[in-house]
Design an enzyme around this catalytic site. Structure first.
Site, PDB file in Angstrom:
ATOM      1  N   VAL A 761       0.748  -1.333   0.074  1.00 51.92           N
ATOM      2  CA  VAL A 761       0.086  -0.522   0.056  1.00 51.92           C
ATOM      3  C   VAL A 761       0.761   0.929   0.272  1.00 51.92           C
ATOM      4  O   VAL A 761       0.374   2.682   0.193  1.00 51.92           O
ATOM      5  CB  VAL A 761      -1.191  -0.004   1.019  1.00 51.92           C
ATOM      6  CG1 VAL A 761      -2.772  -1.318   0.971  1.00 51.92           C
ATOM      7  CG2 VAL A 761      -0.607  -0.092   3.126  1.00 51.92           C
ATOM      8  N   ASP A 762       2.163   1.106  -0.011  1.00 52.94           N
ATOM      9  CA  ASP A 762       3.121   2.560   0.036  1.00 52.94           C
ATOM     10  C   ASP A 762       3.513   1.569  -1.672  1.00 52.94           C
ATOM     11  O   ASP A 762       3.261   1.701  -2.380  1.00 52.94           O
ATOM     12  CB  ASP A 762       4.242   2.215   1.115  1.00 52.94           C
ATOM     13  CG  ASP A 762       5.018   0.473   0.742  1.00 52.94           C
ATOM     14  OD1 ASP A 762       4.361   0.125  -0.069  1.00 52.94           O
ATOM     15  OD2 ASP A 762       5.954   1.023   1.820  1.00 52.94           O
ATOM     16  N   ASP A 763       5.118   3.241  -1.230  1.00 52.92           N
ATOM     17  CA  ASP A 763       5.539   3.319  -3.257  1.00 52.92           C
ATOM     18  C   ASP A 763       6.256   2.607  -3.473  1.00 52.92           C
ATOM     19  O   ASP A 763       7.603   2.626  -3.155  1.00 52.92           O
ATOM     20  CB  ASP A 763       6.289   4.703  -2.881  1.00 52.92           C
ATOM     21  CG  ASP A 763       4.594   6.180  -2.360  1.00 52.92           C
ATOM     22  OD1 ASP A 763       3.595   5.730  -4.160  1.00 52.92           O
ATOM     23  OD2 ASP A 763       4.903   6.958  -2.801  1.00 52.92           O
TER      24      ASP A 763
END
Ligand code: 6R9
Length: 892
Positions: A761-763
């Site tokens: 869910v992060d980069d």
């Protein structure tokens, strides 16, 4: 009250009780083949039902398909493979398994398997799990006592602060305990009588190149390297950089460091000089250990040259390397052709054999560091994940034993490279701590595939799948040459052919096979491609069509009045997408999906292609296989099924292990004999692990839900800090949701309590199971003098899981060109490594930014995935026109 990870209804079902599982326990049915049939039937049932529902309207009186009434329109295009949306006015229709629910598919272990398993029932698991949560100190110290400790740990088994609101994050296990991991892997097992047992088998890329080391031989070699390291001044706590391919010398070096208390930092030998330099500068090693070259395909990769460049680079940052130990690999490069720096470089073979083969152990505290391993984060700077000794040892050994149902007679093969955490925990430490026999494979390399031929009414078609691209870049072209169709194809990681894996399994009688979904998918595609070609061949035969193949599938253009090929494809159960325009119809059959076609089966044996089906797998016995494993990314259900049905002959449970570099060992994983599996789910938490799913406010959600995956309370294998940056450790992992460790992954828990990982869910992008930070790729791109700005997002990729999609803004007045595109990709390859090369460069006159200048990646992700009608609100953009421009440039 302890959380109950395992739903009692499923327990009952698994125990043969209340709920009727969709897939029966094979032992309960007459034979394995019946089981297989049920397995396939179920898939078909889903498809047939769809058909049946529409039966009246499905065919017209001439038995032609009525597309409109039959094909199901998909609300969202996210189900389409990337790139499909290239077609203007696309009307997407998908048939087949994509719409099936996996949640109700239970695959049970056989009774024979469960009866012999280390954990054989949900009840036994629950009992052990309950104890691990209610009495973690008792649970883990009992296990830890099975290892050798020079001195037992102090008062506290675990001392932790897991909540940033209560001060600095601290995790300690077995503090005060004095031990050594190398001793526990080797000396302890030899004392227990395993001296003559094979510890490592080694299989080279080139068939016929192999070797083996018993536990005693391995210890001797480890001691020689340890003595050498001591001799050049490496002491307890010093860092050593290891940049080696998958040869036995890699685990040997790791163990040698562990023996003398040095901290190894293994850098995957696919990283570039710049990435290596960054890691050298960060940990200031006493020595760098490498190999002059390694052969990948026909090409030697000059590892030593890369190391030379890295050492030069780090010297500019004031970090000098005094010793570079070089393993001489004559298969790839001659000694005399290796560039040499006198006084610094030294040949492994010239010095190591001269050292004594015994070496006293450096006893260390359980909380002394064991290794550093860099992993990508959401900034450009990789994070040095630090693991310590005692907890990591206990945790990797225990997870290995239970998740793979390890038995002393097993031959274990993990295809991961020691350059990643999987190679640390489950090639080296976990298995050796258990006294296991481990197969080390030099690694997969792309192989030259033979051409494929098939006849059509337009003549003999030749599919040239030889055009290999090192980069794995999605790239394809179809040309018609002398009446032949030629198409390039994604490379598959195998050599000399797609059967190598199973050849190795048979050669060593491998019983536990642990790999990554990306490999499963590419191998599955080999067999499935043949099946597809066959179905397609027949379709092509039925009518003159225009055939194209790209990375996403076969594209066929037919005129809309010709429904026969479509009918045929439907009868094959092939999922497909259709775009209908005036008079023509474009069908895309994304590969690979498992299909079953009566028509094709009826023709079995006519052209010999059908016989080729899955033969890369089935021509090998694979009888030795007992347990399969998967790691690195979510395994999609169709790959899971192929792995289970074809590779494992519907007999071997699959441990889909969810974990991370940071967690040291498995966190959510099946225990193969204990409960029913659901294809694509990592199932339930390991002992001592309390996963929670939280919403964006950090509130725990109960029951069936989706959200952010966090962990409550520490576990022995957890990382203790980020090297030299404890603040970043807290900010990244403990501050987003105070009181929890935040994994960075999304997760869904279904009604039965099964966990389904849904990705980062992060980069961070997960390419073939390798974590790559978008920021890392962006900073590489902007280092190019003609690149003004870059924004990188992940896109779905059929084989790699995710692909890298880069939006690039050039400096003023620089024109877009193919050369520049290549140059930008090359820049990323050089700075990070070939595996991080973008799949697509999308020219961007500007990037969608908020008025405060923040790039709206959400919009870029939608553009990359061609989900153009889902762009959402663009009104907050500083310049909404940017989006229009980007869409216009999509295909340029
Ligand atoms: C071991 C490893 C960690 C990330 C993790 C997650 C993904 C790993 C998975 C999985 C779904 C699985 N991941 N295993 N996702 N199911 N069985 O791969 O470590 O390189 O640090 O990557 O990989 O997204 O957060 P690492």
């Amino acid at each position: 009250m302890i959380p109950v990870p395992y739903n009692s209804i499923v327990c009952a079902a698994a125990a043969g009780g209340a709920r009727e599982p969709l897939f029966r326990n094979p032992s309960a049915s007459a034979s394995a083949s019946v089981y297989l049939l049920q397995f396939n039937c179920n898939r078909r049932r889903i498809n047939t039902n769809n058909r049946r529902n529409n039966n009246n309207n499905f065919m017209d009186s001439n038995n032609n398909m009525r597309t409109e009434s039959y094909l199901r329109h998909v609300d969202s295009r996210k189900l389409m493979p990337n790139g499909a949306g290239h077609i203007p006015h696309l009307k997407a229709v998908i048939l087949g398994e994509a719409l099936a629910s996996e949640e109700d598919d239970l695959v049970l272990p056989s009774k024979e398997f469960s009866d012999q398993a280390n954990v054989h029932s949900p009840e036994q698991y629950m009992e052990m799990y309950k104890r691990s949560i209610e009495d973690p100190d008792g649970f883990w110290s009992e296990i830890a006592s099975q290892f050798y400790w020079k001195q037992k740990w102090g008062e506290k088994v675990c001392d932790e602060n897991f909540d940033v609101r209560d001060g600095k994050i601290k995790i300690e296990w077995f503090k005060g305990g004095i031990t050594n991991v190398c001793y526990n892997c080797l000396d302890r097992n030899i004392e227990a009588g395993l001296g003559d047992k094979v510890a490592l088998y080694w299989e080279g890329n080139e068939p016929g190149l192999d070797g083996s080391l018993t536990y005693s031989q391995l210890l001797n070699q480890v001691c020689q390297v340890a003595n050498y390291l001591k001799d050049i001044g490496v002491k307890k706590g010093d860092a050593v950089i290891v940049y080696l391919p998958m040869i036995n010398e890699l685990p040997i070096t790791m163990l040698a460091c562990a023996r003398i208390g040095a901290v190894h930092s293994v850098v995957f030998a696919g990283f570039s000089a710049e990435s290596l330099a960054q890691r050298i500068t960060d940990c200031k090693p006493k020595a760098v250990i490498t190999c002059n070259a390694v052969r990948r395909g026909t090409k030697p990769i000059l590892l030593k040259d890369i190391v030379d460049a890295a050492i030069n680079d780090s010297a500019k940052d004031g970090v000098s390397v005094d010793v570079c130990l070089v393993y001489d690999n004559p298969v790839a490069l001659k000694r005399e052709d290796t560039k040499w720096t006198q006084g610094r470089d030294i040949w492994w073979q010239d010095v190591i054999p001269k050292y004594p083969s015994t070496c006293p152990v450096e006893w260390v505290d359980a909380e002394d560091p064991l290794f550093l391993l860099y992993t990508s984060g959401s900034t450009g700077k990789p994070k040095g994940v630090l693991h310590t000794t005692g907890g990591y040892m206990v945790y990797t050994a225990t997870t290995f034993k239970y998740a793979f149902d390890y038995k002393p007679s097993d031959i274990y093969w993990c295809t991961a490279d020691c350059g990643w955490i999987t190679g640390h925990s489950y090639v080296t430490y976990g298995p050796l701590l258990n006294g296991a026999t481990v197969l080390v494979y030099e690694g997969f390399k792309n192989f030259m595939r033979k051409r494929m031929y098939f006849t059509t009414n337009i003549g003999l078609c030749e599919i040239d799948i030889n055009v290999l691209r090192e980069t794995h870049r999605v790239h394809s072209k179809t040309t018609r040459k002398n009446g032949f169709y030629m198409a390039s194809y994604l490379p598959a990681p195998n050599y000399p052919d797609a059967g190598r894996c199973w050849d190795i399994v048979d050669k060593y009688k491998v019983s536990i096979f642990y790999t990554a979904p990306t490999l499963v998918r590419s191998l599955m595609r080999d067999g499935e491609a043949v099946r597809y070609l066959y179905a397609l061949m027949f379709t092509v035969y039925l009518c003159e069509i225009d055939l194209r193949i790209n990375a996403f599938g076969f594209w066929i253009r037919v005129s809309t009045h010709q429904h026969t090929p479509m009918t045929h494809l439907v009868s094959c159960g092939l999922p497909m997408m259709v775009e209908e325009n005036l008079g023509t119809c474009l069908i895309c059959i994304p590969f690979p999906k498992i299909s079953d076609c009566k028509l094709c089966n009826g023709l079995k044996g006519t052209p010999s292609l059908m016989k080729e089906l899955d033969k890369y797998v089935t021509r090998y016995s694979r009888k030795s296989l007992r347990v399969l494993g998967s790691v690195g990314e979510p395994i999609n259900p169709s790959a899971w099924r192929w792995f289970y049905n074809v590779v494992g002959d519907s007999r071997c449970p699959i441990s889909d292990t969810w974990w991370q570099t940071e967690t040291g060992g498995f966190m959510i994983t099946p225990l193969p004999g204990a409960w029913a599996q659901k294809p694509g789910s990592a199932t339930f938490p390991f002992f001592g692990i309390q996963p929670v799913i939280v919403d964006e406010k950090g509130v725990e959600i109960d029951g069936e839900c989706s959200g952010y995956l966090c962990i409550k309370k520490s576990w022995p294998g957890a990382f203790r800090t980020l090297y030299g940056d404890h603040e970043r450790y807290e900010t990244t992992y403990f501050k987003p949701f105070a009181g929890y460790y935040f994994s960075g992954d999304g997760c869904r828990r279904d009604k039965d309590g099964y966990h389904w990982l849904t990705g980062r869910v992060d980069d961070v992008i997960n390419v073939s199971g390798h974590r790559i930070g978008t920021a890392e790729v962006e900073s590489a791109l902007v280092s190019h003098p003609q690149c003004a700005e870059a924004a990188v997002v992940g896109v779905e990729h059929e084989v790699k899981g995710q692909g890298i999609y880069a939006f690039v803004t050039l400096v003023d007045s620089v024109p877009y060109s193919e050369d520049l595109r290549k140059d930008l990709i090359l820049t990323v390859r050089k700075q990070i490594g070939a595996f991080a090369a973008p799949d697509k460069i999308h020219w961007a006159p500007g990037l969608p930014k908020t008025r405060s200048g923040k790039i709206m990646r959400r919009i870029l992700r939608k553009i990359a995935a061609r989900q153009l009608d889902e762009l959402g609100d663009t009104s907050t953009l500083a310049d909404p026109n940017v989006v229009k421009q980007l869409i216009e440039l999509s295909d340029s």
